[in-house]
Every structure is written in C-alpha cells, then in structure tokens.
Design a protein around this motif. Structure first.
Motif, short mmCIF file in Angstrom:
data_model
loop_
_atom_site.label_atom_id
_atom_site.label_comp_id
_atom_site.label_asym_id
_atom_site.label_seq_id
_atom_site.Cartn_x
_atom_site.Cartn_y
_atom_site.Cartn_z
N ALA A 271 0.85 -1.18 0.00
CA ALA A 271 0.00 0.00 0.00
C ALA A 271 0.89 1.23 0.00
CB ALA A 271 -0.91 0.01 1.23
N ASN A 272 0.32 2.37 -0.35
CA ASN A 272 1.08 3.61 -0.32
C ASN A 272 0.26 4.70 0.35
OD1 ASN A 272 -0.43 3.48 -2.99
ND2 ASN A 272 0.17 5.63 -2.94
N GLY A 273 0.96 5.72 0.85
CA GLY A 273 0.29 6.81 1.54
C GLY A 273 1.23 7.98 1.72
N PRO A 274 0.76 9.05 2.35
CA PRO A 274 1.60 10.23 2.55
C PRO A 274 2.75 9.98 3.51
CG PRO A 274 -0.51 10.48 3.67
CD PRO A 274 -0.62 9.24 2.85
N VAL A 275 3.88 10.61 3.23
CA VAL A 275 5.07 10.45 4.06
C VAL A 275 4.82 10.94 5.48
CG1 VAL A 275 7.49 11.13 4.34
CG2 VAL A 275 6.61 10.61 2.07
N ASP A 276 3.97 11.95 5.63
CA ASP A 276 3.77 12.55 6.95
C ASP A 276 2.74 11.82 7.81
OD1 ASP A 276 1.49 13.25 5.60
OD2 ASP A 276 1.72 15.42 5.86
N ASP A 277 2.24 10.68 7.33
CA ASP A 277 1.31 9.89 8.16
C ASP A 277 1.62 8.40 8.05
OD1 ASP A 277 -0.69 9.20 9.88
OD2 ASP A 277 -2.35 9.95 8.64
N PRO A 278 2.84 8.01 8.46
CA PRO A 278 3.24 6.61 8.35
C PRO A 278 2.44 5.69 9.26
CG PRO A 278 4.87 7.83 9.60
CD PRO A 278 3.93 8.84 9.03
N VAL A 279 1.94 6.21 10.38
CA VAL A 279 1.15 5.39 11.30
C VAL A 279 -0.12 4.90 10.63
CG1 VAL A 279 -0.20 5.43 13.43
CG2 VAL A 279 2.09 6.44 13.39
N ALA A 280 -0.83 5.80 9.94
CA ALA A 280 -2.06 5.42 9.26
C ALA A 280 -1.80 4.36 8.19
CB ALA A 280 -2.72 6.64 8.64
N LEU A 281 -0.67 4.49 7.49
CA LEU A 281 -0.34 3.52 6.44
C LEU A 281 -0.08 2.14 7.04
CD1 LEU A 281 0.28 2.92 3.47
CD2 LEU A 281 2.64 3.69 3.88
N GLY A 282 0.66 2.11 8.14
CA GLY A 282 0.94 0.83 8.80
C GLY A 282 -0.32 0.16 9.30
N ILE A 283 -1.22 0.94 9.89
CA ILE A 283 -2.49 0.39 10.38
C ILE A 283 -3.33 -0.16 9.22
CG2 ILE A 283 -4.70 1.01 11.43
CD1 ILE A 283 -3.15 3.01 13.18
N ALA A 284 -3.41 0.61 8.14
CA ALA A 284 -4.24 0.21 7.00
C ALA A 284 -3.75 -1.10 6.39
CB ALA A 284 -4.23 1.32 5.95
N LEU A 285 -2.43 -1.23 6.21
CA LEU A 285 -1.92 -2.46 5.58
C LEU A 285 -2.08 -3.66 6.52
CD1 LEU A 285 -0.71 -3.62 3.04
CD2 LEU A 285 1.57 -3.20 3.97
N ALA A 286 -1.88 -3.45 7.80
CA ALA A 286 -2.06 -4.54 8.77
C ALA A 286 -3.51 -5.02 8.76
CB ALA A 286 -1.68 -4.07 10.17
N ASN A 287 -4.45 -4.09 8.75
CA ASN A 287 -5.86 -4.47 8.74
C ASN A 287 -6.22 -5.21 7.46
OD1 ASN A 287 -6.49 -3.43 11.26
ND2 ASN A 287 -6.95 -1.39 10.46
#
Length: 293
Positions: A271-287
């Motif tokens: 998955a990809n996302g904004p550099v300034d919100d890595p936490v949201a990206l990690g949560i999204a891919l884990a889910n």
C-alpha cells in the motif's frame, strides 16, 4: 560527557561506536558503557525467552536509573510499545535492510540442493523460505555473527541467513554469497535501522541527537513497526515489512510492503500513503492483511 550504553557483542559495539563517532564529530565527548542483556546470556530459542525486548530491557533499566544517557538499539529488536519516560531521540540513515545468504562453496539460494541444511533463528525467515518451495531443511540457531557463520565454515550447515546491515557494519560483506531480494524474503520491520533511545526529559541529549536524525528512515520504519504493532506481533513473529520513500505523482510518498506468515503460506500485500502519516499507512496495511485471513 554522554554515556552511551551498548551490549557487549561485536555487532552491538560496532553500532554503538558508529553513533559515538558521529556525536564526537559534532563536538561531544562520549563514553561507551557495556551492558549485559538477557538475550546475550540466554541462548535458548527467542520464543522461549520472551522474544520482544530480550536485548533491550537491561539498557532501558540503565537509562531509567541514570546510569547511561543514551542506548543504541537495532530497531528490529526494539518493542513497539513505548516506555513511559523514554523516547527514541534519533533514527539515523538506514543501512541496506535486506537479508543475505552465507553459504558453503559460494552457493546462492537457488543453487542449494533439496534437503540442504540452512540455519536461522527467525520465524519470519523460516516462513518465507518455506514458501519458496525449495525443499530446504531449516534449523534454528542462536548466537553472534561469528558463531553463526562458523556453523557453515565448519561444515555443520550448508548456509545461514543473516541481516546484511550487520555484516556491513562489521566489515564482513565479502562473506555474503547472495543478497536476497525482498520479493523472496521480506526483511523484519525496522531491519537495518538504529534507534537511539534516551530519557524523554533530557533536553540536552535530545538536542545533541537531533543532527543524527534521518526523516525518511523514521517515516519508513514507523510505518513498518506500526504494521507489526497492529498485527499484535512481537519481533519473533513471522512478519516482514519494508517501507520506502518514493517519488509519486504529487511528490514524495511512502510505499509499504507487508507479509504475514500463516499455516497455508505467506500472505503479501502493499500500500502507499503520505510520508507525513506513516502510522495510518501501517495500520491500513495490517488491517488488510488481517482481512485476507
């Protein structure tokens, strides 16, 4: 004087010395303080001695007791749950995060015969190597880099799998017979990166560490470690993750690849996302990984 706590192993000392030299170049006086951890004295399998945190608890105790001012950790060994009163003051530029093979006779992974005996202490590596279907015989090992490579040179194993970053910091890359593509074996979350931990209220030390910080590395490892935390997996679990800052259509973005070992193989997603919100990206891919179970 900045007192830097380090484990006694050759790799930990090399990593600590690297940070100490960077701080000295900035004009700081640094003293190395050796600390013995549970993971150094207990060579039982990681799952038996607690996995997450066995290499860091003694260093953290020394920090809280004001016996040292900073501790240098391999970030892949650092638990994702924060400790009150402590903070990761800096994450320097990451070394190559990939795994490597050290095999007899200069062999690569594809050249090992069916039934070849390959050593690793990592559940993640076991899951991913088994998923390749090469018919390798995987066996658990513990110990420092010397101990593991000696199992190959003494003929007890055909190969071992190690982190490339550790061999690089020890100046032993010439012993690598193959660097493994993350498509085959995805690294551990945070692999190749160092975390420099200190007391959260130590403003002088935080100011000293600030020049060592690499924002791109922090963004990448934050996404990886958040993915692992959301999966509720410790560092000994069969979880792989690798994030990179890449150039997207609208500027830099964070690309995260994740893998989760299961009884029926390894599940991989990205998955990809904004550099300034890595936490949201990690949560999204884990889910997403959990939803695919």
């Amino acid at each position: 004087m900045i007192r830097l706590g380090t484990r006694r192993s050759a790799l930990a000392t090399a990593q600590a010395t690297l940070v100490a030299d960077q701080l000295r170049a900035l004009g700081h006086e640094v003293e190395l303080v050796p600390i013995v951890t549970t993971g150094d004295v207990n060579l039982a399998p990681m799952q038996q001695i607690g996995g997450t945190g066995v290499f860091v608890s003694a260093l953290r105790d020394a920090l809280m007791a004001h016996e040292i001012d900073i501790a240098v950790h391999s970030l892949k060994d650092l638990p994702t749950i924060p400790v009150e009163g402590l903070t990761v003051g800096a994450i320097p530029v990451r070394e190559d995060p990939r795994d490597v093979l050290v095999a007899r006779d200069g062999l690569t992974l594809g050249e090992l015969q069916t039934g070849a005996l390959v050593g690793t202490g990592s559940a993640r590596r076991v899951a991913m190597l088994e998923a390749l279907g090469l018919g390798l015989e995987l066996t658990g090992i513990r110990g420092n880099v010397d101990t593991r490579i000696k199992l190959v040179t003494d003929g007890k194993l055909d190969a071992v799998v190690l982190a490339r970053a550790g061999l690089s910091r020890l100046g032993r890359l010439d012993e690598v017979t193959e660097t493994l593509d993350p498509i085959q074996v995805l690294p551990a979350p945070g692999q190749g990166a160092l975390g420099i931990e200190c007391r959260a209220d130590d403003t002088d030390v935080l100011a000293a560490l600030a020049p060592l910080e690499d924002p791109a590395t922090r963004a990448a490892v934050t996404a990886e470690r958040q993915m692992m935390a959301t999966l509720e997996a410790g560092c000994s679990a069969p979880v792989g993750a690798l994030a990179e800052v890449v150039e997207g259509e609208d500027g830099p973005e964070l690309w995260l690849r994740g893998a989760l070992g299961q009884d029926d193989g390894v599940r991989r997603l990205s998955a990809n996302g904004p550099v300034d919100d890595p936490v949201a990206l990690g949560i999204a891919l884990a889910n997403e990984l959990l939803e695919r179970e």
